[in-house]
Design a protein around this motif. Sequence first.
Motif, PDB file in Angstrom:
ATOM      1  N   LEU A  90      73.121  35.607  -7.556  1.00  0.00           N
ATOM      2  CA  LEU A  90      72.129  36.677  -7.361  1.00  0.00           C
ATOM      3  C   LEU A  90      71.906  37.560  -8.584  1.00  0.00           C
ATOM      4  N   PRO A  91      72.950  37.887  -9.375  1.00  0.00           N
ATOM      5  CA  PRO A  91      72.693  38.744 -10.546  1.00  0.00           C
ATOM      6  C   PRO A  91      71.719  38.139 -11.551  1.00  0.00           C
ATOM      7  N   LEU A  92      71.491  36.827 -11.489  1.00  0.00           N
ATOM      8  CA  LEU A  92      70.579  36.159 -12.416  1.00  0.00           C
ATOM      9  C   LEU A  92      69.136  36.158 -11.921  1.00  0.00           C
ATOM     10  N   LEU A  93      68.925  36.619 -10.686  1.00  0.00           N
ATOM     11  CA  LEU A  93      67.622  36.478 -10.036  1.00  0.00           C
ATOM     12  C   LEU A  93      66.904  37.821  -9.955  1.00  0.00           C
ATOM     13  N   PRO A  94      65.640  37.897 -10.386  1.00  0.00           N
ATOM     14  CA  PRO A  94      64.880  39.145 -10.200  1.00  0.00           C
ATOM     15  C   PRO A  94      64.697  39.449  -8.710  1.00  0.00           C
ATOM     16  N   ALA A  95      64.639  40.709  -8.372  1.00  0.00           N
ATOM     17  CA  ALA A  95      64.502  41.108  -6.967  1.00  0.00           C
ATOM     18  C   ALA A  95      63.275  40.473  -6.327  1.00  0.00           C
ATOM     19  N   ALA A  96      62.177  40.395  -7.062  1.00  0.00           N
ATOM     20  CA  ALA A  96      60.930  39.888  -6.499  1.00  0.00           C
ATOM     21  C   ALA A  96      61.007  38.417  -6.118  1.00  0.00           C
ATOM     22  N   LEU A  97      61.953  37.668  -6.705  1.00  0.00           N
ATOM     23  CA  LEU A  97      62.042  36.233  -6.458  1.00  0.00           C
ATOM     24  C   LEU A  97      63.148  35.871  -5.475  1.00  0.00           C
ATOM     25  N   GLY A  98      63.755  36.862  -4.856  1.00  0.00           N
ATOM     26  CA  GLY A  98      64.717  36.574  -3.804  1.00  0.00           C
ATOM     27  C   GLY A  98      64.013  36.065  -2.555  1.00  0.00           C
ATOM     28  N   TYR A  99      64.770  35.396  -1.693  1.00  0.00           N
ATOM     29  CA  TYR A  99      64.230  35.001  -0.390  1.00  0.00           C
ATOM     30  C   TYR A  99      63.787  36.253   0.358  1.00  0.00           C
ATOM     31  N   GLY A 100      64.538  37.316   0.146  1.00  0.00           N
ATOM     32  CA  GLY A 100      64.169  38.650   0.608  1.00  0.00           C
ATOM     33  C   GLY A 100      64.416  39.639  -0.510  1.00  0.00           C
ATOM     34  N   ILE A 101      63.857  40.834  -0.362  1.00  0.00           N
ATOM     35  CA  ILE A 101      64.039  41.917  -1.328  1.00  0.00           C
ATOM     36  C   ILE A 101      64.860  43.019  -0.667  1.00  0.00           C
ATOM     37  N   ARG A 102      65.973  43.390  -1.286  1.00  0.00           N
ATOM     38  CA  ARG A 102      66.788  44.500  -0.776  1.00  0.00           C
ATOM     39  C   ARG A 102      66.474  45.754  -1.572  1.00  0.00           C
ATOM     40  N   ALA A 103      66.507  46.888  -0.872  1.00  0.00           N
ATOM     41  CA  ALA A 103      66.220  48.158  -1.547  1.00  0.00           C
ATOM     42  C   ALA A 103      67.028  49.287  -0.930  1.00  0.00           C
ATOM     43  N   VAL A 104      67.323  50.270  -1.743  1.00  0.00           N
ATOM     44  CA  VAL A 104      67.876  51.549  -1.292  1.00  0.00           C
ATOM     45  C   VAL A 104      66.841  52.608  -1.644  1.00  0.00           C
ATOM     46  N   ALA A 105      66.530  53.481  -0.690  1.00  0.00           N
ATOM     47  CA  ALA A 105      65.542  54.534  -0.915  1.00  0.00           C
ATOM     48  C   ALA A 105      66.071  55.857  -0.377  1.00  0.00           C
ATOM     49  N   ASN A 115      74.930  38.018   6.252  1.00  0.00           N
ATOM     50  CA  ASN A 115      74.898  37.623   4.846  1.00  0.00           C
ATOM     51  C   ASN A 115      75.937  38.481   4.130  1.00  0.00           C
ATOM     52  N   GLN A 116      76.998  37.851   3.616  1.00  0.00           N
ATOM     53  CA  GLN A 116      78.091  38.612   3.029  1.00  0.00           C
ATOM     54  C   GLN A 116      77.644  39.447   1.837  1.00  0.00           C
ATOM     55  N   SER A 117      76.685  38.926   1.074  1.00  0.00           N
ATOM     56  CA  SER A 117      76.172  39.696  -0.056  1.00  0.00           C
ATOM     57  C   SER A 117      75.492  40.975   0.422  1.00  0.00           C
ATOM     58  N   THR A 118      74.722  40.882   1.500  1.00  0.00           N
ATOM     59  CA  THR A 118      74.056  42.067   2.044  1.00  0.00           C
ATOM     60  C   THR A 118      75.071  43.041   2.626  1.00  0.00           C
ATOM     61  N   LEU A 138      67.212  48.765   3.239  1.00  0.00           N
ATOM     62  CA  LEU A 138      66.364  47.827   3.955  1.00  0.00           C
ATOM     63  C   LEU A 138      66.208  46.537   3.165  1.00  0.00           C
ATOM     64  N   SER A 139      65.788  45.500   3.883  1.00  0.00           N
ATOM     65  CA  SER A 139      65.414  44.251   3.228  1.00  0.00           C
ATOM     66  C   SER A 139      64.151  43.724   3.885  1.00  0.00           C
ATOM     67  N   VAL A 140      63.290  43.131   3.062  1.00  0.00           N
ATOM     68  CA  VAL A 140      62.008  42.612   3.522  1.00  0.00           C
ATOM     69  C   VAL A 140      61.785  41.235   2.913  1.00  0.00           C
ATOM     70  N   ALA A 185      67.449  51.633  -5.831  1.00  0.00           N
ATOM     71  CA  ALA A 185      68.096  50.361  -6.169  1.00  0.00           C
ATOM     72  C   ALA A 185      67.294  49.219  -5.582  1.00  0.00           C
ATOM     73  N   LEU A 186      67.229  48.106  -6.325  1.00  0.00           N
ATOM     74  CA  LEU A 186      66.533  46.898  -5.889  1.00  0.00           C
ATOM     75  C   LEU A 186      67.373  45.684  -6.251  1.00  0.00           C
ATOM     76  N   SER A 187      67.361  44.686  -5.387  1.00  0.00           N
ATOM     77  CA  SER A 187      68.042  43.433  -5.696  1.00  0.00           C
ATOM     78  C   SER A 187      67.473  42.335  -4.813  1.00  0.00           C
ATOM     79  N   PRO A 188      67.674  41.067  -5.177  1.00  0.00           N
ATOM     80  CA  PRO A 188      67.309  39.985  -4.266  1.00  0.00           C
ATOM     81  C   PRO A 188      68.291  39.936  -3.106  1.00  0.00           C
TER      82      PRO A 188
END
Length: 277
Positions: free
Chosen positions: A259-274, A42-45, A162-164, A233-236
């Motif tokens: 993607l910038p218009l979409l809340p992280a929780a409503l993505g097909y997956g959730i990306r995060a940095v921790a 996924n190029q965005s990821t 990670l992404s979940v 950091a969080l993103s869809p």
Amino acid sequence: MPVKDDLPAPVRDNHHITEAMTDLYDRYYTSHEYEKRYPKPNQSTLHFLFENGAKEAKDILDFGCGNGRYALPLLEQSNAKLTAYDISHAAIAELSRFLQDHPHAARIRLFDGEAEKLNAQGDYDMVMLMFGVLSHVGDHTARIDTLRQLRSLMRPEGRLVLSVPSIFRRRPFELFAAYWQRMTGKARDTQKEPGNILFTRNIDKQAHQFFYHLYSVAGLRAELQEAGFAITALSPESLLPEWMITQHDLLGKLDEALLPLLPAALGYGIRAVAVPV
């Protein structure tokens, strides 16, 4: 909706989940159906990884690397040393074949089988858990144990990326089936935990059952906090299903633009940095 009471034994506890997922992904990669379904990153990821430390990282662990869908681009586009690990022997065998005569093959080490092999093998400034790897590990205890193991392998200033899968976008029928089993007292073992589901996919003309844990943002934040991490950091991960955007370049570009218009929780997956705390 009919709900099956006789769940197959291989998915009832963490030990059997590990065995079942190893066999399943060995078949997935040996049949080359995984490569057909997800032919590239996924190029965005991939951009997300570089925006969050992959460009500067010196040592990266790709935990659940598969056949190198992200490890190979990182090897080619960064100067980092990579450690690629997967539970599937077939996945690592395929990645090994891809690395034959690769100009940067000396910068990557491969491990398969038991995750304990990674202990004392590195001191990483980035650890990757991409495309739902954490969700396949097992129940809450197994996931926390995995996160804590990875934390122990990281430098104090390191980053976990990670992404979940999102609980609001994935597998509603299986979620309802699991909910109904809990409400009727029929759920057993790992299926007693909310968010844990089983779903079936045909691989090489044979049905296989996947174990998955679906996440909300709050659930992901809580598990990371319990394991000693804080989200920075969080993103869809995507708007459309992953297979669509990795098989069709135009859809991938359109998806990334939205993607910038979409809340992280409503993505097909959730990306995060921790980061470790």
